[in-house]
Design an enzyme around this catalytic site. Structure first.
Site, PDB file in Angstrom:
ATOM      1  N   LYS A  83      38.935   6.841  23.959  1.00 47.44           N
ATOM      2  CA  LYS A  83      38.795   5.648  22.794  1.00 47.44           C
ATOM      3  C   LYS A  83      39.116   4.633  23.399  1.00 47.44           C
ATOM      4  O   LYS A  83      39.716   4.251  24.472  1.00 47.44           O
ATOM      5  CB  LYS A  83      40.080   6.138  22.144  1.00 47.44           C
ATOM      6  CG  LYS A  83      39.744   7.436  21.400  1.00 47.44           C
ATOM      7  CD  LYS A  83      38.872   7.306  20.215  1.00 47.44           C
ATOM      8  CE  LYS A  83      39.671   7.808  18.948  1.00 47.44           C
ATOM      9  NZ  LYS A  83      39.187   7.384  17.712  1.00 47.44           N
ATOM     10  N   SER A 118      36.278  19.004  16.146  1.00 53.28           N
ATOM     11  CA  SER A 118      36.543  17.670  16.331  1.00 53.28           C
ATOM     12  C   SER A 118      36.846  17.526  17.986  1.00 53.28           C
ATOM     13  O   SER A 118      36.340  18.536  18.566  1.00 53.28           O
ATOM     14  CB  SER A 118      37.502  17.030  15.748  1.00 53.28           C
ATOM     15  OG  SER A 118      38.755  17.806  16.106  1.00 53.28           O
ATOM     16  N   LEU A 119      36.841  16.341  18.399  1.00 54.01           N
ATOM     17  CA  LEU A 119      37.036  16.001  19.843  1.00 54.01           C
ATOM     18  C   LEU A 119      38.616  15.864  20.224  1.00 54.01           C
ATOM     19  O   LEU A 119      39.042  14.913  19.437  1.00 54.01           O
ATOM     20  CB  LEU A 119      36.129  15.038  20.341  1.00 54.01           C
ATOM     21  CG  LEU A 119      34.586  15.181  20.402  1.00 54.01           C
ATOM     22  CD1 LEU A 119      34.063  13.879  20.459  1.00 54.01           C
ATOM     23  CD2 LEU A 119      34.390  16.107  21.518  1.00 54.01           C
ATOM     24  N   GLU A 166      25.765  11.842  13.099  1.00 55.14           N
ATOM     25  CA  GLU A 166      26.458  10.756  12.822  1.00 55.14           C
ATOM     26  C   GLU A 166      25.878   9.800  11.868  1.00 55.14           C
ATOM     27  O   GLU A 166      24.875   9.175  12.155  1.00 55.14           O
ATOM     28  CB  GLU A 166      27.331  10.020  13.809  1.00 55.14           C
ATOM     29  CG  GLU A 166      28.587   9.541  13.558  1.00 55.14           C
ATOM     30  CD  GLU A 166      29.824  10.670  13.797  1.00 55.14           C
ATOM     31  OE1 GLU A 166      29.286  11.782  13.978  1.00 55.14           O
ATOM     32  OE2 GLU A 166      30.893  10.244  13.226  1.00 55.14           O
ATOM     33  N   ASP A 194       3.805   1.564  -1.093  1.00 61.10           N
ATOM     34  CA  ASP A 194       4.381   1.776  -2.534  1.00 61.10           C
ATOM     35  C   ASP A 194       3.341   2.210  -3.538  1.00 61.10           C
ATOM     36  O   ASP A 194       3.738   2.910  -4.484  1.00 61.10           O
ATOM     37  CB  ASP A 194       4.817   0.372  -3.025  1.00 61.10           C
ATOM     38  CG  ASP A 194       6.220  -0.163  -2.491  1.00 61.10           C
ATOM     39  OD1 ASP A 194       6.829   0.912  -1.603  1.00 61.10           O
ATOM     40  OD2 ASP A 194       6.621  -1.172  -2.338  1.00 61.10           O
ATOM     41  N   GLU A 201       0.863  -0.919  -0.032  1.00 63.93           N
ATOM     42  CA  GLU A 201       0.125  -0.074  -0.196  1.00 63.93           C
ATOM     43  C   GLU A 201       0.697   1.328   0.096  1.00 63.93           C
ATOM     44  O   GLU A 201       0.503   2.241  -0.719  1.00 63.93           O
ATOM     45  CB  GLU A 201      -0.881  -0.020   1.110  1.00 63.93           C
ATOM     46  CG  GLU A 201      -1.998  -0.881   1.064  1.00 63.93           C
ATOM     47  CD  GLU A 201      -2.747  -0.965   2.512  1.00 63.93           C
ATOM     48  OE1 GLU A 201      -3.833  -0.517   2.482  1.00 63.93           O
ATOM     49  OE2 GLU A 201      -2.092  -1.713   3.437  1.00 63.93           O
ATOM     50  N   LYS A 231      30.415  14.565  27.829  1.00 63.53           N
ATOM     51  CA  LYS A 231      30.299  16.137  27.733  1.00 63.53           C
ATOM     52  C   LYS A 231      29.532  16.781  28.962  1.00 63.53           C
ATOM     53  O   LYS A 231      28.815  15.987  29.640  1.00 63.53           O
ATOM     54  CB  LYS A 231      28.906  16.206  26.670  1.00 63.53           C
ATOM     55  CG  LYS A 231      29.351  15.488  25.413  1.00 63.53           C
ATOM     56  CD  LYS A 231      28.224  15.664  24.224  1.00 63.53           C
ATOM     57  CE  LYS A 231      28.477  14.762  23.254  1.00 63.53           C
ATOM     58  NZ  LYS A 231      27.141  14.878  22.363  1.00 63.53           N
ATOM     59  N   LYS A 233      30.400   6.536  21.276  1.00 61.74           N
ATOM     60  CA  LYS A 233      30.867   7.483  20.128  1.00 61.74           C
ATOM     61  C   LYS A 233      30.765   6.381  19.057  1.00 61.74           C
ATOM     62  O   LYS A 233      31.503   5.427  18.913  1.00 61.74           O
ATOM     63  CB  LYS A 233      32.498   7.680  20.386  1.00 61.74           C
ATOM     64  CG  LYS A 233      32.919   8.840  19.376  1.00 61.74           C
ATOM     65  CD  LYS A 233      34.468   9.302  19.675  1.00 61.74           C
ATOM     66  CE  LYS A 233      35.077   9.865  18.609  1.00 61.74           C
ATOM     67  NZ  LYS A 233      35.146   9.596  17.387  1.00 61.74           N
ATOM     68  N   CYS A 260      42.702 -23.445 -11.219  1.00 58.91           N
ATOM     69  CA  CYS A 260      41.571 -23.930 -10.512  1.00 58.91           C
ATOM     70  C   CYS A 260      41.906 -25.002  -9.521  1.00 58.91           C
ATOM     71  O   CYS A 260      42.139 -26.187  -9.891  1.00 58.91           O
ATOM     72  CB  CYS A 260      40.162 -23.944 -11.013  1.00 58.91           C
ATOM     73  SG  CYS A 260      38.960 -24.458 -10.016  1.00 58.91           S
TER      74      CYS A 260
HETATM   75  S1  IVH Z   1      29.795  15.200  20.176  1.00 60.37           S
HETATM   76  C1  IVH Z   1      32.548  19.647  18.840  1.00 60.37           C
HETATM   77  N1  IVH Z   1      28.911  12.997  20.062  1.00 60.37           N
HETATM   78  O1  IVH Z   1      33.282  12.026  16.716  1.00 60.37           O
HETATM   79  C2  IVH Z   1      32.283  18.006  18.391  1.00 60.37           C
HETATM   80  N2  IVH Z   1      30.477  13.346  18.550  1.00 60.37           N
HETATM   81  O2  IVH Z   1      36.182  12.596  16.928  1.00 60.37           O
HETATM   82  C3  IVH Z   1      31.054  17.408  19.580  1.00 60.37           C
HETATM   83  N3  IVH Z   1      30.871  11.490  17.095  1.00 60.37           N
HETATM   84  O3  IVH Z   1      33.413  15.086  15.001  1.00 60.37           O
HETATM   85  C4  IVH Z   1      30.762  16.182  18.970  1.00 60.37           C
HETATM   86  N4  IVH Z   1      29.560  10.012  18.137  1.00 60.37           N
HETATM   87  O4  IVH Z   1      31.599  13.576  14.422  1.00 60.37           O
HETATM   88  C5  IVH Z   1      29.559  13.802  19.471  1.00 60.37           C
HETATM   89  N5  IVH Z   1      28.020  10.746  20.454  1.00 60.37           N
HETATM   90  C6  IVH Z   1      28.785  11.626  20.072  1.00 60.37           C
HETATM   91  C7  IVH Z   1      29.668  11.129  18.633  1.00 60.37           C
HETATM   92  C8  IVH Z   1      30.421  12.129  17.999  1.00 60.37           C
HETATM   93  C9  IVH Z   1      30.522  10.261  17.024  1.00 60.37           C
HETATM   94  C10 IVH Z   1      31.952  12.003  16.145  1.00 60.37           C
HETATM   95  C11 IVH Z   1      31.669  13.606  15.901  1.00 60.37           C
HETATM   96  C12 IVH Z   1      33.004  14.327  15.930  1.00 60.37           C
HETATM   97  C13 IVH Z   1      33.985  13.293  16.059  1.00 60.37           C
HETATM   98  C14 IVH Z   1      34.931  13.513  16.974  1.00 60.37           C
END
Ligand code: IVH
Length: 673
Positions: free
Chosen positions: A315, A84-85, A175, A39, A37, A291, A117, A409
């Site tokens: 990490k 980035s982080l 992401e 589709d 439906e 965070k 992450k 083969c």
């Molecule tokens: S917060 C200022 N939360 O990891 C950046 N990032 O290595 C704050 N990432 O650029 C990002 N999972 O693309 C955040 N739960 C998550 C994440 C995440 C993956 C990526 C993100 C970031 C990169 C940094």
């Protein structure tokens, strides 16, 4: 009201309705209508958009299955730079981070949120007036590529936001990733049809988002989690938790679980817990993100030149294990492709014991310089597929033996061939027993001709006894010959022969997929049959004509021409035609409107439970074909519960709610089977 006005209204109505069903399906797992439906409505909408292009919105649900391909990518400057982080690799480093927070904020206990992450691709998604304006990759942080056409194919991404959402420019960050299960399935399908597999889910995601043709992206199982914002005006929230609430209230897919910690001890505990359970997550994660919860504190802490001071990534150690390559086997695939596979000293990694890993091809072996006898590090790509990451060269003794792909083969000793554009080598022998075995297994498999009674054990017996040397042989099997095989009873022979006979009435695309042309998967087989309508027409098509079909590129087109040019295949196809296999598409021509559906179960909603004589999908398809809906859980809206053996809680609930319970046989009677 004029025609145009009516069309405009209908386009708006259908768009809203389809997006609602999309949400029900993807977010709530509670679909109200059948796929069919859905589709049908989508097709209606597409037809209207073609007739009244002035009302076709770029955010129309039709764009989710792939709009027109792009010529190239356009860049956009991010409204707010994408940072980035900073990374930490030990608990001590994490403790140091927390101590810095304590010092700068001048308090002992700092509430933080902790989340996995996601190992995917960072994106910026911009809404204006609550409608998706564009989505872009991170790029260099300042400028990224616009990938809206591909992002729209991700069903979990809302194309419009509800009233609760900010009306001003709202930039969401998140992401894109490929869930492990989808990644494993995609790679399996790719290897099966002779396409190179992706190394890991992140590569697969990046590759999918880089497509110019969104129809290709639409077939990749991508998903999205949002975790932050970029530009957002006139909306105040006090904490990261409130932000997640806002994202969720906007229908945006925030992480389903976020950990909260009020002090250092709890923070460490949460990180350990995520690490401990990370293999249970449906996607790959390479760490945890910590965070600071309070937005005021985040402001106070500020940012460095590349990363915020209020967040950090912890990490995880990649889950790897050391093993040794004992030997390298060659596997012959159904396309004749030869694949080297390492036999390893069994090791436990990411939840299971690994003793084999594919090495893909000679190029890959040379790139990693893998030799027999080498000690190697093993990892699981997407938590599922074992892979050799690197060789521990420091452990070499000098007795390791470099590996070269054989010239012949291993199954039939025919000299291998190299095909233009392929990294793999192939066994060209059309009657190579190993290749035939794989071809027959594929031909009979559920995704292809779905032949009951012809499982891999039966295929092996038929091939080993010489009764089946090729696909056409299946249709010439004699009852008495099969009965003579070891451990074969009357019943299984009957089942086999009935199953084989029934396969003659399968749709032509299944047959096309089943015969196993290099690079032709089930979706391209469907597109090809929808376009050419007959195998005859397909066989006579030129490379250029083939390329006109959706998702058929030059490599696929050439492979199809090569297949039909080969005399062995011409002979095989002639036999199959003679034997009554489906060479014409019986499906209605998509350009001639909708398909006929039975209405025996119209307006009924079904739930399926317990053990049935066939997979549940089969019954779900039958119910849908008769106009019924199939949903996942029993509620007051359920009309019938189809219950097999060992039905449990759903049966109990149905009985409690007075939902009618029917058996397989009763369903058969209802739909007139
Ligand atoms: S917060 C200022 N939360 O990891 C950046 N990032 O290595 C704050 N990432 O650029 C990002 N999972 O693309 C955040 N739960 C998550 C994440 C995440 C993956 C990526 C993100 C970031 C990169 C940094």
């Amino acid at each position: 009201m004029g025609d145009r006005q009516l069309a405009k209204q209908e386009i708006e109505r259908l768009s809203l309705e389809l997006e609602r069903h999309n949400r029900l399906y993807y977010e709530e797992a509670q679909p109200e209508i059948s796929d069919r439906e859905f589709d049908d409505q989508l097709r209606k909408l597409r037809d209207l958009e073609i007739r009244f292009p002035e009302f076709a919105s770029p955010n129309s649900p039709t764009q989710r299955v792939g709009g027109a391909p792009l010529e190239g990518f356009t860049q956009v400057e991010h409204p707010v730079r994408m940072m980035s982080l900073d990374n930490t690799y030990s608990e001590q480093e994490l403790i140091d981070f927390y101590k810095r927070l304590q010092k700068q904020l001048d308090t002992e206990d700092i509430p933080v949120v902790i989340e996995p992450k996601i190992d995917g691709v960072a994106v910026s998604i911009v809404y204006e007036n609550r409608a998706l304006k564009y989505a872009a990759t991170r790029g260099d942080g300042q400028t990224g590529d616009i990938i809206t056409h591909n992002m729209r194919t991700i069903r979990r991404l809302p194309l419009t936001l509800p009233e609760a959402a900010p009306a001003s420019l709202f930039e969401v960050r998140g992401e894109v990733f490929m869930p492990n299960a989808g990644f494993a399935k995609l790679n399996e399908e790719r290897e099966d049809i002779g396409d190179p597999p992706f190394a890991n889910p992140r590569n697969a995601t990046a590759g999918s988002l880089k497509q110019l043709d969104p129809k290709i992206t639409a077939k990749r199982p991508l998903d999205l989690i949002v975790h932050g914002f970029g530009k957002l005006e006139g909306f105040a929230f006090e904490s990261q938790n409130e932000l997640y609430d806002l994202l969720r209230n906007c229908g945006l897919p925030a992480a389903p679980k976020i950990w909260n910690a009020t002090n250092l001890e709890e923070t460490l505990a949460a990180v350990r817990e995520i690490d401990h359970h990370r293999h249970e997550l449906p996607y790959e994660t390479d760490g945890a993100v910590i965070k600071v919860n309070s937005i005021a504190s985040q402001r106070q802490l500020g940012v460095t030149s590349k990363a915020p001071r209020w967040a950090i990534a912890f990490k995880f150690e990649a889950e790897q294990a050391e093993s040794q390559v004992h030997s390298i086997d060659i596997q012959v695939g159904r396309t004749g492709a030869l694949t080297p596979v390492a036999n390893l000293e069994p090791v436990f990694v990411s939840g299971s014991t690994v003793s084999r890993a594919t090495l893909h091809n000679q190029e890959e072996i040379e790139r990693k310089d893998i030799r027999v006898g080498d000690f190697v590090m093993i990892e699981k790509a997407g938590e599922i597929i074992p892979a050799v990451v690197r060789v521990l060269t420091e452990k070499r003794t000098g007795n390791e033996v470099p590996f070269v792909m054989p010239d012949n083969c291993p199954a039939c000793d025919t000299a291998v061939t190299h095909q233009a554009g392929e990294v793999k080598v192939f066994c060209p022998n059309p009657v190579c027993p190993e290749k035939v075995r794989r071809q027959l297994r594929h031909y009979a498999s559920r995704g292809a001709m779905d032949i009951e009674g012809l499982g891999s054990v039966m295929v092996d017996q038929l091939v080993d006894s010489g009764l089946a040397r090729d696909i056409p042989d299946l249709y010439r099997l004699q009852f008495d010959d099969v009965l003579k095989l070891e451990r074969m009873g009357q019943k299984s022979v009957e089942k086999l022969l009935t199953g084989i006979d029934a396969s003659k009435s399968r749709p032509a695309w299944r047959f096309l997929f089943g015969i196993g042309i290099l690079h032709v998967g089930s979706t391209s087989a469907q597109s090809l049959m929808a376009h050419f309508r007959s195998i005859e027409a397909l066989a006579n098509a030129t490379v250029e004509e083939l390329e006109e079909v959706d998702d058929v590129g030059t490599i696929v087109a050439r492979a199809i021409c090569n297949f039909f040019d080969a005399p062995v295949n011409q002979n095989r196809m002639a036999q199959l035609r003679e034997l009554g296999l489906p060479f014409e598409s019986q499906l209605p021509d998509p350009s001639e409107g909708g398909a006929e559906t039975s209405t025996a179960l119209a307006d009924t909603t079904w739930v399926i439970t317990g053990t049935l004589s066939e997979p549940r999908d089969v019954f779900a398809d039958r119910i849908r074909a008769a106009g019924g809906k199939v949903t996942g859980s029993v509620s007051a809206k359920t009309s019938y519960l189809l219950a097999g053996e060992k039905a449990g809680s759903k049966l109990a609930k149905a009985e409690k709610l007075g939902v009618k319970v029917v058996s397989e046989e009763e369903l058969g009677t209802m739909i007139g089977d």
